[in-house]
Design an enzyme around this catalytic site. Structure first.
Site, PDB file in Angstrom:
ATOM      1  CE  LYS A 114      -4.269  -1.907   0.781  1.00 33.71           C
ATOM      2  NZ  LYS A 114      -3.909  -3.309   0.894  1.00 33.71           N
TER       3      LYS A 114
HETATM    4  C1  LIG Z   1      -4.398  -4.396   0.185  1.00 34.58           C
HETATM    5  C2  LIG Z   1      -3.628  -5.642   0.173  1.00 34.58           C
HETATM    6  C3  LIG Z   1      -3.888  -6.658  -0.778  1.00 34.58           C
HETATM    7  C4  LIG Z   1      -5.004  -6.559  -1.797  1.00 34.58           C
HETATM    8  O1  LIG Z   1      -4.768  -5.592  -2.782  1.00 34.58           O
HETATM    9  P1  LIG Z   1      -5.969  -5.049  -3.699  1.00 34.58           P
HETATM   10  O2  LIG Z   1      -5.390  -3.903  -4.442  1.00 34.58           O
HETATM   11  O3  LIG Z   1      -7.045  -4.621  -2.737  1.00 34.58           O
HETATM   12  O4  LIG Z   1      -6.404  -6.164  -4.573  1.00 34.58           O
HETATM   13  C5  LIG Z   1      -3.080  -7.789  -0.760  1.00 34.58           C
HETATM   14  N1  LIG Z   1      -2.097  -7.940   0.154  1.00 34.58           N
HETATM   15  C6  LIG Z   1      -1.816  -6.991   1.085  1.00 34.58           C
HETATM   16  C7  LIG Z   1      -0.734  -7.239   2.080  1.00 34.58           C
HETATM   17  C8  LIG Z   1      -2.559  -5.806   1.125  1.00 34.58           C
HETATM   18  O5  LIG Z   1      -2.280  -4.883   2.058  1.00 34.58           O
END
Ligand SMILES: *Cc1c(COP(=O)(O)O)cnc(C)c1O
Length: 467
Positions: A114
C-alpha cells in the site's frame, strides 16, 4: 487527459479534479477516457531510466496532464526515495525457483505494498490542496494495513488532518505500534471499543451527513482513488524491466487480490503495451473474484459473511475496483446496467452474455487458497529456496503454481514476512526472524484516544480537534 465515470453519468474532469473525490456523482468510478499506448521505442527508452522516480515521471505524465512536468517530477522524487523506502531501487526481486520470481513491493515504511501508492498521495494531496486552496480532513476506518500506510504517508503534511478509527485491542501488537506510535499533531488515532465493522459504520454515518461532511472538509484515501491505481502501474513496468533482459520477453504476473486495485493497475500496464501475457488473480477464502472469473457470476458478499483469514488484507466482501474492469471490457452503459442488477438482485451473471464468450481473450486466470495451502506454500518455498514469504504472497505463489507455462512468472509480494511473523512461525517454526526492528517499534510511546462506539462522541471529537 480527461476522466469519465464508469457509469457514464458525470462530466469529464481533469486529473487534479478526480484526485480529491470519492465516487463520481452517478455512483461510478473515475477512469481516463482512453489508455495511452507506449511504442516499442518508448519502452526501450524507459528500460534505461536509472531511477524508479524517473520511470514514475514518464508513466504518470501520460495521465496527470494538468500537472506541469517539473511539479510532477518533484512529487515523484518526494515519494520514491531512500528516505521512504529501504532500497535504492524502491522495489526488489528474489528468485524462488527457476520459473518464479517474487517482486518485493513492501520496502516502504509500513512493510506493505500500500505504501507504493500512499507515499505518492502524501505528496500529491498537499500539492492539489494548495493549488485549489482547500484543506482535507481524512476520516477512515482500518483493520490494520491501509490506515497505517495512510498515516505514515500523511504525517506532518500541510492542509491535511487524519482521523483514523481502528478496533480497540483487536490488531496485532506490531500493527498497533506502527499506527499509534506516530506522534505528529495532524494524526489522530482513535481506538473504538468495537470491531472493524463498527469503525466502518461510524465513518459511513458521518459521510451520509452531507452538511457535516462539507462543513468539516471530510474526505478519504480509499482504494478507488485513480491516483492510487496510477502509482501502481509504475511498478509493473519497473518489475518487468528488473526481471527480464529485453522487451521481447513475455512474462506472467500473479497478484494476491482483495479490492482488485493491484491487478487492475496490471491490466492498465498491459493495455499500454507492456509485454505481460497472463495476469493471474489469487484470492483467499474470500473468493468473490475467483468465483467471477471461473463462473461469470459476480456476487458481492454481506460483511457478516466475510471470513477472517491469515491473509487479512484480502478479507473483502466486494471488490470495488472490479467495476473498472467491467467498464474497460463492456463500456459505461453496460456497467451501469450490471450494477443496477447488483442493487436489485445482489449479483450479475454474464454466462448468457456475448462478453463471456470473449473470456479467453482477457488473459486473466484465477484461483484461491486456504489457510493450509498458504502454510504449506510458505514451508515449501523456504525449504526449496531459503526465502520467507508472507501469507498474502503465499496465496499468490500457491495459485500461480497451477498456471506455470514456461514463461517467467512474477509473483507480487504485497507484505514483508516480518509483518506476519506469527503466521509464518506456524509454517516454519525455526524461521530466522530478526525482530529487533519490530520490538523497537513496539517499544515506542503510543498516542491514541479510546472512544466508545458512539457517533455523537466522534462528531464532538471532529468539531473540537479539527477546524
Ligand atoms: C491491500 C492488500 C492486498 C489486496 O490488494 P488489492 O489492491 O485490494 O487487490 C493484498 N495484500 C496486502 C498485504 C494488502 O495490504
Amino acid at each position: 487527459m480527461k476522466y469519465v465515470s464508469t457509469r457514464g453519468g458525470d462530466l469529464p474532469k481533469s486529473f487534479c479534479e478526480v484526485v480529491l473525490e470519492g465516487l463520481c456523482r452517478d455512483g461510478g468510478l473515475s477512469m481516463p477516457e482512453s489508455i495511452p499506448k507506449v511504442s516499442k521505442e518508448t519502452l526501450d527508452a524507459w528500460r534505461k531510466l536509472p531511477r524508479y522516480s524517473d520511470l514514475a515521471l514518464e508513466v504518470m505524465s501520460l495521465y496527470a496532464t494538468d500537472i506541469p512536468r517539473d511539479d510532477l517530477k518533484k512529487l515523484v522524487e518526494g515519494a520514491y526515495n531512500s528516505d521512504n523506502f529501504a532500497v535504492e531501487s524502491i522495489i526488489s526481486e528474489r528468485t524462488i525457483s527457476n520459473q518464479v520470481k517474487v517482486l518485493g513491493l513492501s520496502e516502504g515504511p509500513t512493510y506493505a505494498f500500500k505504501d507504493m501508492a500512499m507515499q505518492f498521495l502524501g505528496e500529491l494531496f498537499p500539492y492539489v490542496l494548495e493549488k485549489q486552496d482547500k484543506k482535507l480532513n481524512i476520516v477512515g476506518a482500518t483493520s490494520g494495513d491501509t490506515g497505517s500506510s495512510a498515516i505514515h504517508a500523511m504525517k506532518g503534511k500541510p492542509r491535511i488532518e487524519v482521523v483514523m478509527l481502528s478496533p480497540h485491542n483487536r490488531m496485532s501488537a506490531f500493527q498497533t505500534a506502527q499506527m499509534y506510535s506516530v506522534q505528529d499533531d495532524n494524526i489522530h488515532n482513535i481506538a473504538i471499543e468495537g470491531v472493524f465493522d463498527d469503525c466502518q459504520d461510524l465513518v459511513k454515518a458521518l459521510n451520509n451527513d452531507i452538511e457535516f461532511k462539507e462543513k468539516h472538509h471530510l474526505g478519504a484515501v480509499n482504494s478507488i482513488n485513480f491516483a492510487r491505481i496510477l502509482a501502481q502501474v509504475v511498478y509493473y513496468f519497473k518489475g518487468y524491466f528488473m526481471t527480464t533482459e529485453s522487451n521481447d520477453e513475455k512474462i506472467d504476473v500473479v497478484i494476491p487480490s482483495g479490492n482488485f486495485g493491484n491487478i487492475f493497475a496490471g491490466i492498465i500496464a498491459r493495455e499500454m503495451g507492456l509485454p505481460i501475457h497472463k495476469l493471474i488473480l489469487a484470492t483467499n477464502e474470500n473468493n468473490v473474484l475467483d468465483e467471477f472469473f471461473k463462473t461469470g457470476i459476480y456476487r458481492p458478499r454481506a460483511s457478516k459473511d466475510v471470513h477472517l483469514t491469515s491473509s487479512p488484507s484480502m478479507d473483502i466482501a466486494k471488490a470495488s475496483n472490479f467495476e473498472r474492469f467491467i467498464y474497460l471490457i463492456a463500456g459505461s452503459e453496460k456497467t451501469k446496467a450490471l450494477w443496477e442488477q447488483i442493487e436489485e438482485q445482489g449479483y450479475f451473471d454474464l454466462t448468457g452474455d456475448p462478453l463471456w464468450k470473449e473470456r479467453a481473450s482477457w488473459n486473466i486466470e484465477s484461483g484461491e487458497s486456504s489457510h493450509q495451502n498458504r502454510l504449506e506454500t510458505i514451508e515449501k518455498v523456504y525449504r526449496e529456496s531459503g526465502e520467507l514469504i508472507d501469507p498474502h504472497t503465499a496465496d499468490g505463489v500457491f495459485v500461480g503454481s497451477q498456471y506455470l507455462d514456461g514463461d517467467l512468472q512474477l509473483c507480487l509480494e504485497t507484505a514483508k514476512p516480518i509483518k506476519f511473523y506469527e503466521t509464518i512461525k506456524q509454517a516454519v517454526s525455526d524461521a530466522p526472524f530478526d525482530l529487533t526492528e519490530v520490538k523497537a517499534i513496539e517499544a515506542l510511546p503510543q498516542k491514541r484516544e479510546v472512544m466508545a462506539n458512539d457517533v455523537t462522541l466522534l462528531r464532538q471529537f471532529i468539531e473540537s480537534a479539527l477546524n
